[in-house]
Enzyme design. Structure first.
Site, PDB file in Angstrom:
ATOM      1  N   GLU A  86      -5.178 -17.606  25.440  1.00 46.61           N
ATOM      2  CA  GLU A  86      -6.353 -16.760  25.277  1.00 46.61           C
ATOM      3  C   GLU A  86      -7.218 -16.798  26.527  1.00 46.61           C
ATOM      4  O   GLU A  86      -7.676 -15.764  27.016  1.00 46.61           O
ATOM      5  CB  GLU A  86      -7.206 -17.228  24.080  1.00 46.61           C
ATOM      6  CG  GLU A  86      -6.502 -17.173  22.732  1.00 46.61           C
ATOM      7  CD  GLU A  86      -5.789 -18.467  22.387  1.00 46.61           C
ATOM      8  OE1 GLU A  86      -5.146 -19.079  23.277  1.00 46.61           O
ATOM      9  OE2 GLU A  86      -5.859 -18.886  21.213  1.00 46.61           O
ATOM     10  N   CYS A  90      -7.393 -22.088  18.952  1.00 47.82           N
ATOM     11  CA  CYS A  90      -7.812 -23.459  18.653  1.00 47.82           C
ATOM     12  C   CYS A  90      -9.331 -23.547  18.661  1.00 47.82           C
ATOM     13  O   CYS A  90     -10.020 -22.743  19.296  1.00 47.82           O
ATOM     14  CB  CYS A  90      -7.217 -24.425  19.665  1.00 47.82           C
ATOM     15  SG  CYS A  90      -7.978 -24.286  21.276  1.00 47.82           S
ATOM     16  N   GLU A 110      25.084 -32.410  21.392  1.00 44.32           N
ATOM     17  CA  GLU A 110      26.173 -31.778  22.141  1.00 44.32           C
ATOM     18  C   GLU A 110      27.509 -32.461  21.902  1.00 44.32           C
ATOM     19  O   GLU A 110      28.392 -32.411  22.754  1.00 44.32           O
ATOM     20  CB  GLU A 110      25.816 -31.788  23.628  1.00 44.32           C
ATOM     21  CG  GLU A 110      24.649 -30.888  23.942  1.00 44.32           C
ATOM     22  CD  GLU A 110      24.858 -30.088  25.222  1.00 44.32           C
ATOM     23  OE1 GLU A 110      26.000 -29.842  25.619  1.00 44.32           O
ATOM     24  OE2 GLU A 110      23.834 -29.721  25.801  1.00 44.32           O
ATOM     25  N   GLY A 112      30.269 -35.627  20.447  1.00 39.56           N
ATOM     26  CA  GLY A 112      31.453 -34.873  20.082  1.00 39.56           C
ATOM     27  C   GLY A 112      31.582 -34.736  18.569  1.00 39.56           C
ATOM     28  O   GLY A 112      30.608 -34.909  17.824  1.00 39.56           O
TER      29      GLY A 112
END
Ligand SMILES: NC(=O)c1ccc[n+]([C@@H]2O[C@H](COP(=O)([O-])OP(=O)(O)OC[C@H]3O[C@@H](n4cnc5c(N)ncnc54)[C@H](OP(=O)(O)O)[C@@H]3O)[C@@H](O)[C@H]2O)c1
Length: 384
Positions: free
Chosen positions: A69, A92, A314, A316
């Site tokens: 803003e 806020c 990620e 395995g």
């Protein structure tokens, strides 16, 4: 505080809020731990013209710098008095790292505020709207609320559940395999898909992998996206390594200067290994669980208490399966390559026992499909 469902926003309202949402996205690599917020300031049509005009716009770049803003108001090329301010999150009203945005809005003489969604932050939560309304500003809430909530899903999930939003990423062949039966997996997908992964890595606070993947692939787990802005901070790399077997010469250890490395081990891990890795500047945290299956809830809570709002897993396959079986995954990102490799023993991203009947299948929601070179990304959210 939201407008009633009977309230109809105008077509122009929708156009300006969409613009604010696309500005919010510009903060995706730097805003965390703050939310991504975009803002546009709009004046009614000038005499003799028919369309309202954007006179200023802005977004929030990083914690400690002005909010969207204030940036939008400072960027106005004419007096914002009487203007409408579109913002993707409730303004806020508390002193944080910067002074309240409600003050800036009142000082600027804005007459209407359109906010997409209320702020879940306990110090705000509707109070920003109330302060503005009490001072005579018209405030309409709830335009593109779902889109705005999704754009800030990491922030919202973290504020509400005190846990990181968990994304599971896997690259697989058409027959669902994450690697050949020998464990070879570099590369399943092509360059475009891998570049996309680097973009997503840059958006999250942390990336997690199991020690099996570290041993097999020696990954770096950093973002090498060309889209990241200056001053971008690499996500923390998190490794599940119960007995601290991580090779001391691995790329992860050799690049600790470039990105933090946090290793979770079991309480039974040898003390000398903890000391050795700490000396190498890795953070090492012993947790509960069994010797080969660390307590994932404890790990997520520990990550949350250090401020991690988003985590991408990620691999395995064993780590994927453990997170899926514990129902700890919020979002799936599956890159599918038009290749087949076969092999009963070649892993898929969700192994274990599996469901008995199709009607027990979990369905993705909010599905997106994206072609990436020869590959296809399917992403979506799991209801939790
Ligand atoms: N295509 C893809 O997207 C992709 C991505 C990553 C990896 N991969 C492939 O996946 C293979 C490696 O996967 P992996 O399944 O062998 O290993 P992994 O999932 O990377 O790591 C498994 C290990 O993590 C540790 N661990 C700690 N807590 C755990 C828990 N709660 N549940 C499960 N494991 C936990 C255990 O270590 P201990 O052994 O010490 O008990 C376990 O053996 C490689 O072939 C790699 O190339 C493919």
């Amino acid at each position: 505080l939201s407008n009633s469902s009977a309230f109809v926003f105008s077509e122009d309202d929708g156009i300006f809020m969409r613009r604010a949402l696309s500005l919010a996205r510009l903060g995706r690599y730097t805003a965390s731990p703050n939310p991504r917020v975009g803002c546009v300031v709009v004046q009614p049509p000038a005499p003799g013209q028919s369309a309202p005009r954007i006179i200023g716009e802005g977004y929030h770049r990083r914690k400690g710098t002005p909010h969207a803003e204030r940036n939008a108001l400072a960027a106005c090329d004419e007096d914002p008095r009487g203007a409408t301010l579109y913002v993707t999150l409730e303004p806020c009203c508390h002193y944080g790292a910067t002074p309240p945005c409600t003050d800036a809005i009142l000082e600027a003489g804005i007459s209407r505020v359109v906010a997409a969604i209320l702020d879940p932050f306990p110090e705000v939560q509707g109070k920003g709207v109330e302060i503005l309304r009490n001072r005579g500003v018209r405030v309409d809430v709830g335009l593109l609320e779902e889109e705005a909530g999704f754009e800030n899903r990491f922030f919202f999930h973290y504020q509400i559940h005190k846990r990181p939003w968990v994304i599971l990423k896997a690259a697989m062949t058409l027959d669902g395999k994450l690697a050949t039966h020998t464990g070879h997996s570099q590369w399943i997908t092509g360059e475009e898909a891998r570049a996309h992964v680097h973009e997503i890595r840059a958006e999250v606070d942390a990336i997690l992998a199991g020690i099996g993947t570290v041993k097999a692939d020696n990954p770096l787990l950093t973002s090498r996206s060309e889209k990241t802005p200056e001053g971008f901070k690499q996500p923390t790399r998190v490794i599940l390594d119960p007995q601290l077997q991580i090779p001391r010469t691995s790329k992860l250890i050799r690049t600790i200067d470039r990105a933090p490395l946090w290793i979770f081990c079991h309480h039974s891990a040898p003390e000398y290994a903890i000391q050795e890795l700490t000396f190498l500047r890795a953070a090492v945290t012993p947790v509960n669980g069994s010797r080969s299956a660390l307590d994932l809830n404890e790990i997520l809570q520990t990550l949350a208490s250090s401020g991690v709002q988003s985590l991408m897993i990620e691999g395995g396959p064993r780590v994927h399966t453990a997170f899926l079986e514990s129902r700890l995954v919020n979002e799936l990102l599956i890159y599918i390559a038009p290749k087949i490799i076969g092999g009963e023993n070649a892993p898929t991203f969700f192994m274990g026992t599996g469901e008995e009947l199709m009607d027990r299948a979990e369905r993705l929601e909010r599905i997106e499909r994206m072609p990436l070179g020869a590959d296809t990304l399917i992403r979506g959210v799991l209801r939790r």
